[in-house]
Enzyme design. Structure first.
Site, mmCIF file in Angstrom:
data_model
loop_
_atom_site.group_PDB
_atom_site.id
_atom_site.type_symbol
_atom_site.label_atom_id
_atom_site.label_comp_id
_atom_site.label_asym_id
_atom_site.label_seq_id
_atom_site.Cartn_x
_atom_site.Cartn_y
_atom_site.Cartn_z
ATOM 1 N N HIS A 181 -2.008 -9.510 -1.273
ATOM 2 C CA HIS A 181 -2.774 -9.138 -0.084
ATOM 3 C C HIS A 181 -3.075 -7.642 -0.057
ATOM 4 C CE1 HIS A 181 1.333 -8.124 1.103
ATOM 5 N NE2 HIS A 181 0.778 -7.281 1.960
ATOM 6 N N HIS B 229 -4.950 -1.420 -1.603
ATOM 7 C CA HIS B 229 -4.386 -1.771 -2.901
ATOM 8 C C HIS B 229 -3.682 -3.116 -2.763
ATOM 9 C CE1 HIS B 229 -0.889 -0.292 -0.724
ATOM 10 N NE2 HIS B 229 -0.188 -1.076 -1.526
#
Length: 182
Positions: free
Chosen positions: A126, A40
């Site tokens: 990220h 995620h």
């Protein structure tokens, strides 16, 4: 409950990252791989919250997404956060996106209004792919391997409040609510 607001990255990106993890296994001395169902992008880490705060967080999230239509982002490069002796976190970043930055900033601003601290560090979009990792190649070579990977666009059309729990000795992220972008 331990919680954060994040973005689901979709099946195609998950498959690409799993393939890249498989490639990296050939160059790894030690690691803890992130499970594919935990990939995620975190927009805002909240830490420990009370269940009673969920409705306020949801209302703040609804305000934060106003005026932001669904958009696409792409995976860009591999980076890491340092630890004492090895890379504490190895991650895949995304290309710079004004829409993603606006979404993060809006969430940060709206949650600040209801008592959450503002993020002190610059937002780095990220996806964590490994922790406590030691490789027998450098980050430049890792990026050379990653450049050869196909990079699908990731549709950002919903944000989620996730609860972070340990179940069966494994960290899991359970969606509590979702807020669509319109």
């Amino acid at each position: 409950m331990r919680a954060f607001i994040g973005i689901d990255i979709g099946e195609k990106a998950i498959e690409q990252i799993v393939r890249f993890q498989e490639t990296l296994k050939n160059y790894t001395v030690k690691e803890r791989w992130t499970y594919k169902d935990n990939f995620h992008i975190t927009l805002k880490f909240l830490g420990e919250i009370e269940v009673e705060a969920i409705s306020k967080i949801e209302e703040a999230a609804k305000v934060a997404v106003k005026g932001i239509s669904p958009f696409y982002i792409r995976l860009s490069e591999v980076g890491f956060f340092k630890g004492d002796k090895e890379m504490r976190v190895l991650w895949i970043g995304t290309e710079e996106s004004e829409f993603l930055n606006k979404l993060h900033n809006n969430i940060d601003k709206e949650l600040y209004k209801i008592g959450f601290a503002k993020d002190e560090r610059k937002f780095t979009s990220h996806i964590t792919i490994a922790r406590d990792i030691r490789l027998n190649i450098g980050i430049e070579e890792v990026n050379n391997l990653f450049e050869k990977q196909e990079k699908e666009a990731i549709l950002v059309d919903t944000i989620f409040l996730y609860e972070s729990v340990i179940q069966e000795n494994r960290r899991k992220y359970i969606p509590i609510f979702s807020v669509p972008l319109k």
